[in-house]
Design a protein around this motif. Sequence first.
Motif, PDB file in Angstrom:
ATOM      1  N   ALA A   1       0.833  -1.211   0.000  1.00  0.00           N
ATOM      2  CA  ALA A   1       0.000   0.000   0.000  1.00  0.00           C
ATOM      3  C   ALA A   1       0.862   1.252   0.000  1.00  0.00           C
ATOM      4  O   ALA A   1       0.562   2.231  -0.712  1.00  0.00           O
ATOM      5  CB  ALA A   1      -0.930  -0.017   1.214  1.00  0.00           C
ATOM      6  N   ASP A   2       1.939   1.264   0.799  1.00  0.00           N
ATOM      7  CA  ASP A   2       2.841   2.415   0.816  1.00  0.00           C
ATOM      8  C   ASP A   2       3.569   2.554  -0.516  1.00  0.00           C
ATOM      9  O   ASP A   2       3.770   3.661  -1.023  1.00  0.00           O
ATOM     10  CB  ASP A   2       3.853   2.274   1.953  1.00  0.00           C
TER      11      ASP A   2
ATOM     12  N   GLU B   1       0.370  -3.914  -9.682  1.00  0.00           N
ATOM     13  CA  GLU B   1       1.283  -4.880 -10.303  1.00  0.00           C
ATOM     14  C   GLU B   1       2.744  -4.512 -10.055  1.00  0.00           C
ATOM     15  O   GLU B   1       3.562  -5.362  -9.681  1.00  0.00           O
ATOM     16  CB  GLU B   1       1.014  -4.948 -11.812  1.00  0.00           C
ATOM     17  N   ILE B   2       3.093  -3.249 -10.249  1.00  0.00           N
ATOM     18  CA  ILE B   2       4.480  -2.817 -10.047  1.00  0.00           C
ATOM     19  C   ILE B   2       4.848  -2.884  -8.576  1.00  0.00           C
ATOM     20  O   ILE B   2       5.940  -3.335  -8.212  1.00  0.00           O
ATOM     21  CB  ILE B   2       4.673  -1.390 -10.601  1.00  0.00           C
ATOM     22  N   ALA B   3       3.943  -2.445  -7.705  1.00  0.00           N
ATOM     23  CA  ALA B   3       4.226  -2.470  -6.265  1.00  0.00           C
ATOM     24  C   ALA B   3       4.487  -3.887  -5.781  1.00  0.00           C
ATOM     25  O   ALA B   3       5.371  -4.124  -4.944  1.00  0.00           O
ATOM     26  CB  ALA B   3       3.066  -1.845  -5.491  1.00  0.00           C
ATOM     27  N   GLY B   4       3.743  -4.866  -6.305  1.00  0.00           N
ATOM     28  CA  GLY B   4       3.916  -6.248  -5.877  1.00  0.00           C
ATOM     29  C   GLY B   4       5.227  -6.857  -6.308  1.00  0.00           C
ATOM     30  O   GLY B   4       5.650  -7.882  -5.761  1.00  0.00           O
TER      31      GLY B   4
ATOM     32  N   SER C   1       8.156  -5.015  -6.440  1.00  0.00           N
ATOM     33  CA  SER C   1       9.202  -4.053  -6.082  1.00  0.00           C
ATOM     34  C   SER C   1       9.997  -4.428  -4.842  1.00  0.00           C
ATOM     35  O   SER C   1      10.762  -3.610  -4.328  1.00  0.00           O
ATOM     36  CB  SER C   1       8.582  -2.660  -5.891  1.00  0.00           C
ATOM     37  N   ARG C   2       9.789  -5.615  -4.302  1.00  0.00           N
ATOM     38  CA  ARG C   2      10.586  -6.131  -3.188  1.00  0.00           C
ATOM     39  C   ARG C   2      10.520  -5.256  -1.943  1.00  0.00           C
ATOM     40  O   ARG C   2      11.446  -5.227  -1.135  1.00  0.00           O
ATOM     41  CB  ARG C   2      12.051  -6.301  -3.614  1.00  0.00           C
ATOM     42  N   GLY C   3       9.427  -4.508  -1.788  1.00  0.00           N
ATOM     43  CA  GLY C   3       9.262  -3.668  -0.613  1.00  0.00           C
ATOM     44  C   GLY C   3      10.206  -2.487  -0.558  1.00  0.00           C
ATOM     45  O   GLY C   3      10.405  -1.912   0.514  1.00  0.00           O
ATOM     46  N   THR C   4      10.750  -2.065  -1.717  1.00  0.00           N
ATOM     47  CA  THR C   4      11.795  -1.043  -1.754  1.00  0.00           C
ATOM     48  C   THR C   4      11.399   0.099  -2.684  1.00  0.00           C
ATOM     49  O   THR C   4      11.223  -0.131  -3.892  1.00  0.00           O
ATOM     50  CB  THR C   4      13.125  -1.656  -2.225  1.00  0.00           C
ATOM     51  N   PRO C   5      11.263   1.324  -2.187  1.00  0.00           N
ATOM     52  CA  PRO C   5      10.869   2.448  -3.044  1.00  0.00           C
ATOM     53  C   PRO C   5      11.817   2.693  -4.212  1.00  0.00           C
ATOM     54  O   PRO C   5      11.375   3.042  -5.302  1.00  0.00           O
ATOM     55  CB  PRO C   5      10.861   3.634  -2.075  1.00  0.00           C
ATOM     56  N   ARG C   6      13.112   2.543  -3.976  1.00  0.00           N
ATOM     57  CA  ARG C   6      14.063   2.782  -5.068  1.00  0.00           C
ATOM     58  C   ARG C   6      13.806   1.826  -6.226  1.00  0.00           C
ATOM     59  O   ARG C   6      13.832   2.227  -7.398  1.00  0.00           O
ATOM     60  CB  ARG C   6      15.497   2.617  -4.570  1.00  0.00           C
ATOM     61  N   ILE C   7      13.539   0.568  -5.917  1.00  0.00           N
ATOM     62  CA  ILE C   7      13.242  -0.406  -6.969  1.00  0.00           C
ATOM     63  C   ILE C   7      11.906  -0.072  -7.628  1.00  0.00           C
ATOM     64  O   ILE C   7      11.756  -0.164  -8.849  1.00  0.00           O
ATOM     65  CB  ILE C   7      13.230  -1.827  -6.385  1.00  0.00           C
ATOM     66  N   ALA C   8      10.922   0.329  -6.836  1.00  0.00           N
ATOM     67  CA  ALA C   8       9.609   0.677  -7.391  1.00  0.00           C
ATOM     68  C   ALA C   8       9.724   1.817  -8.398  1.00  0.00           C
ATOM     69  O   ALA C   8       9.149   1.744  -9.501  1.00  0.00           O
ATOM     70  CB  ALA C   8       8.659   1.062  -6.262  1.00  0.00           C
ATOM     71  N   ASN C   9      10.466   2.855  -8.062  1.00  0.00           N
ATOM     72  CA  ASN C   9      10.618   3.982  -8.980  1.00  0.00           C
ATOM     73  C   ASN C   9      11.407   3.582 -10.230  1.00  0.00           C
ATOM     74  O   ASN C   9      11.122   4.060 -11.329  1.00  0.00           O
ATOM     75  CB  ASN C   9      11.311   5.142  -8.274  1.00  0.00           C
ATOM     76  N   ARG C  10      12.394   2.715 -10.048  1.00  0.00           N
ATOM     77  CA  ARG C  10      13.159   2.272 -11.217  1.00  0.00           C
ATOM     78  C   ARG C  10      12.290   1.438 -12.153  1.00  0.00           C
ATOM     79  O   ARG C  10      12.329   1.609 -13.372  1.00  0.00           O
ATOM     80  CB  ARG C  10      14.371   1.464 -10.770  1.00  0.00           C
TER      81      ARG C  10
END
Length: 371
Positions: free
Chosen positions: A206-207, A230-233, A235-244
Amino acid sequence: MSGFASEIREGTPESDDARSPESSRVVDPARENDEQIVEAALRPKRLADFPGQPRVRDQLDLVLRAARQRGTAPDHILLSGPPGLGKTTLAMIVAAELEQPIRVTSGPAIQHAGDLAAILSSLAEHEVLFLDEIHRMSRAAEEMLYLAMEDFRVDIIVGKGPGATAIPLELPPFTVVGATTRDGLLPAPLRDRFGFTGRLDFYDPADLARILRRSAGLLAVQIDDDAVVEIAGRSRGTPRIANRLLRRVRDWAQVHGDGRIDRGAAAAALDLFDVDPVGLDRLDRAVLDALCRKYGGGPVGITTLAVAVGEEPDTVETVAEPYLVRQGFLERTARGRTALRAAWTHLGLIPPHTAIGQDVLPFDGVATRFE
């Protein structure tokens, strides 16, 4: 200014253009060729905008508010946790909330006490000194930092041998913000000098979804809610990975679609970049594949496992292993790494019959392939 430190004035009114309506609305496409510029633009500038980590955020807000009310520099702050969770962002936010400049350097850049003395002697009153990877500082620099953090002074050694003289240099009150991915490597005397320690944990989906929606707005990208999920799931719980991943999905949608990101576009792009539905990448799957197919589920030593996947042991241990352990695919034991039931299931393999009903799959000495 020396070559091993840089100064960023995030919080000063005269340079706080990061919070102007125009600059906070969208990232300039002409500057997106620099990944660091994009990452910096996507970072929140204030604690109120910082998503996730509610406990650390509330504690830090209290520390900073109290310091502002007293008109003093806050206690030194230590931020620890895995890479990509926001330690650097929080350091920038500390300076912005205090409306003070921030000096940025890192532990590996400070290999001599003289390097640190040069930085400390040029600090202004209430300035923030951000030391990234603080656990990698040299021993001599650490000992100088002890005195500077506690007594706000350093001893400058003039001369060598028996004739050397220590000249005390008084420092104005300042705040050290240290960041580390391995707080266990910090010496106890250094760790004890931090008045506040914040441990950052992995983010829940959610975050991450809130972070992705905010980043999509700054990048002027249209994205559907199911694509965000889909992308959030993945992203390994990591904002940097999510943005990338968001930027790579945006690239796919631009080339293969109309620029809008829906769930199909997100899934296709992430599959192209070898990110599977639970966030495992090529290295993660290679580790699980070697562990299950070549070594029958283990236990197997980290060095042997690293050789099997063609990587350095440190890479496997620090990059792949933490997420695999957290997701329940892998277990670290005294005898080595062992595959859990979820690892076999994820690879589409049938575990050995002797392991049915057990959480840890024992290795009987025969590297058997089960399919």
